[in-house]
Design a protein around this motif. Structure first.
Motif, short mmCIF file in Angstrom:
data_model
loop_
_atom_site.label_atom_id
_atom_site.label_comp_id
_atom_site.label_asym_id
_atom_site.label_seq_id
_atom_site.Cartn_x
_atom_site.Cartn_y
_atom_site.Cartn_z
N PRO A 95 59.09 52.21 60.23
CA PRO A 95 59.10 53.49 59.51
C PRO A 95 58.66 54.65 60.41
CG PRO A 95 58.06 51.78 58.19
CD PRO A 95 58.25 51.21 59.56
N GLU A 96 59.35 55.74 60.27
CA GLU A 96 59.09 56.93 61.08
C GLU A 96 57.64 57.37 60.97
OE1 GLU A 96 62.20 60.32 61.65
OE2 GLU A 96 60.95 60.83 59.91
N LYS A 101 52.04 57.84 63.29
CA LYS A 101 50.61 57.80 63.03
C LYS A 101 49.88 56.65 63.71
CE LYS A 101 50.85 59.92 58.41
NZ LYS A 101 50.51 59.72 56.98
N ALA A 102 50.58 55.55 63.98
CA ALA A 102 49.92 54.36 64.53
C ALA A 102 49.60 54.55 66.01
CB ALA A 102 50.81 53.14 64.34
N PRO A 103 48.52 53.92 66.49
CA PRO A 103 48.23 53.96 67.93
C PRO A 103 49.42 53.40 68.72
CG PRO A 103 46.37 53.04 66.71
CD PRO A 103 47.51 53.15 65.74
N PRO A 104 49.78 53.99 69.84
CA PRO A 104 50.95 53.54 70.60
C PRO A 104 50.95 52.06 70.94
CG PRO A 104 50.14 55.63 71.45
CD PRO A 104 49.13 55.17 70.45
N ASP A 150 51.46 47.65 51.71
CA ASP A 150 51.01 48.83 52.44
C ASP A 150 51.75 50.08 51.99
OD1 ASP A 150 49.06 47.71 54.19
OD2 ASP A 150 50.65 46.87 55.43
N VAL A 151 53.04 49.93 51.74
CA VAL A 151 53.83 51.06 51.27
C VAL A 151 53.42 51.43 49.85
CG1 VAL A 151 56.16 51.91 50.82
CG2 VAL A 151 55.75 50.36 52.74
N TYR A 152 53.35 50.45 48.98
CA TYR A 152 53.00 50.68 47.58
C TYR A 152 51.58 51.21 47.43
CZ TYR A 152 52.32 49.84 42.60
OH TYR A 152 52.06 50.01 41.26
N GLY A 153 50.68 50.73 48.26
CA GLY A 153 49.28 51.13 48.17
C GLY A 153 48.95 52.40 48.92
N ALA A 154 49.96 53.03 49.52
CA ALA A 154 49.77 54.27 50.26
C ALA A 154 48.68 54.12 51.31
CB ALA A 154 49.45 55.43 49.32
N VAL A 157 48.19 54.83 57.23
CA VAL A 157 49.15 54.90 58.34
C VAL A 157 50.60 54.82 57.86
CG1 VAL A 157 49.30 52.43 58.87
CG2 VAL A 157 49.47 54.10 60.71
N PHE A 158 50.81 54.35 56.63
CA PHE A 158 52.16 54.27 56.06
C PHE A 158 52.45 55.42 55.10
CE2 PHE A 158 51.41 49.89 57.27
CZ PHE A 158 52.64 49.48 57.75
N SER A 159 51.41 56.16 54.71
CA SER A 159 51.56 57.14 53.64
C SER A 159 52.40 58.33 54.06
CB SER A 159 50.18 57.63 53.20
OG SER A 159 50.29 58.50 52.10
N VAL A 160 53.33 58.71 53.19
CA VAL A 160 54.19 59.87 53.42
C VAL A 160 53.63 61.05 52.63
CG1 VAL A 160 56.51 60.80 53.19
CG2 VAL A 160 56.19 58.38 53.74
N ASP A 161 53.37 62.15 53.29
CA ASP A 161 52.82 63.32 52.61
C ASP A 161 53.75 63.76 51.48
OD1 ASP A 161 50.75 63.31 54.40
OD2 ASP A 161 51.65 64.79 55.75
N GLY A 162 53.13 64.04 50.33
CA GLY A 162 53.89 64.53 49.20
C GLY A 162 54.54 63.45 48.36
N SER A 163 54.31 62.18 48.68
CA SER A 163 54.90 61.08 47.93
C SER A 163 53.85 60.01 47.71
CB SER A 163 56.08 60.49 48.71
OG SER A 163 56.65 59.40 48.01
N THR A 164 53.66 59.59 46.48
CA THR A 164 52.65 58.58 46.20
C THR A 164 53.15 57.20 46.64
OG1 THR A 164 53.45 58.02 43.98
CG2 THR A 164 51.91 59.87 44.17
#
Length: 269
Positions: A95-96, A101-104, A150-154, A157-164
């Motif tokens: 995911p973009e 956000k993740a460490p390289p 991880d996606v469902y729980g926001a 590092v996976f959380s997308v701003d403006g989307s729960t």
């Protein structure tokens, strides 16, 4: 998720559900698992992860186009590459938002994998948003292992701003549905949470109620074709983080196999 929903999951279509334990394992699957190019560290995980049985359950075969969504270090990506062979292709999809956000160092392993001559001929890394999984070819299988929570729980590092979190997971399901060819398969493997636990356990314990995944996938247009208890552990009380030393690597996990109908009234998003 209410109590009746949880009971519905427990008894859902038991006459038609398949079990990976009883599925035969084709030679191209067992050969891929035993391939000498796989790192020793990966092979040490095989007893717990049971890759041959899981891939046989999913039905991945030579010539398939497979997306490994959130592939981690590429444990399954490597095996998929050997299973699908020269006529197939594997897309390791990161995911973009995670890549940003993740460490390289978290992405070093997957970058090295797609550059390795043992896999580079039919494997590529794609960094793309959750809601756009079009890789330029219709997919036979989309696979995600121990990441849906991880996606469902926001998780940050996976959380997308403006989307729960639940909205993000719904967008992922819709994108998977659109990317798959009619009749394609969506495999979700994850750590079991207590029924009705919702977002909280997904965020804190890194677990998810399988009934939630089923409801979201169905809302995207999928049919639940099968589930397996291959990775189940009845000794897991579902009340500890998956990283707790006493349960790490041995959590109770569900394996769900969804299929995109050959003909569906559901309109691709």
């Amino acid at each position: 998720m209410n109590k009746s929903s949880a009971l519905a999951f427990l008894f859902l279509g038991t006459a038609t559900l398949l079990h990976a334990q009883t599925a035969s394992q084709p030679a191209y699957v067992t050969d891929a698992v035993s391939d000498s190019a796989r790192p020793a560290a990966d092979k040490q995980l095989d007893n717990d992860r049971k890759p041959a049985a899981l891939i046989a359950f999913a039905g991945i075969k030579p010539g398939d186009n497979v997306a490994d969504v959130m592939p981690g270090g590429g444990y399954f990506t490597r095996i998929f590459s050997k299973v699908v062979g020269a006529k197939g292709h594997v897309y390791a999809i990161v995911p973009e938002v995670y890549a940003a956000k993740a460490p390289p160092e978290r992405l070093k392993s997957i970058h090295a994998l797609v550059a390795d001559p043992a896999y580079s001929g039919n494997t590529r890394l794609d960094i793309r948003p959750y809601d756009r999984l079009d890789v330029g070819a219709p997919l036979d299988v989309v696979w995600t292992s121990q990441n849906y929570h991880d996606v469902y729980g926001a998780v940050s590092v996976f959380s997308v701003d403006g989307s729960t979190g639940p909205e993000q997971a719904g967008k992922l399901d819709a994108a998977v549905f659109k990317a798959l060819k009619p009749g394609g398969v969506f495999i979700v493997i994850d750590h079991v949470a207590k029924p009705g636990s919702g977002e909280q356990d997904a965020h804190t314990l890194h677990r998810i109620d399988p009934a939630v995944v089923i409801a979201q996938a169905k809302a995207a247009g999928f049919v639940l074709e099968a589930q397996s208890e291959l990775l189940s552990n009845p000794q897991d009380g579902h009340d500890k983080s998956v990283f707790a030393p006493e349960i790490k690597g041995h959590t109770d996990k569900f394996v769900l196999k969804f299929r995109k109908p050959m003909h569906s009234s559901k309109t691709d998003p």
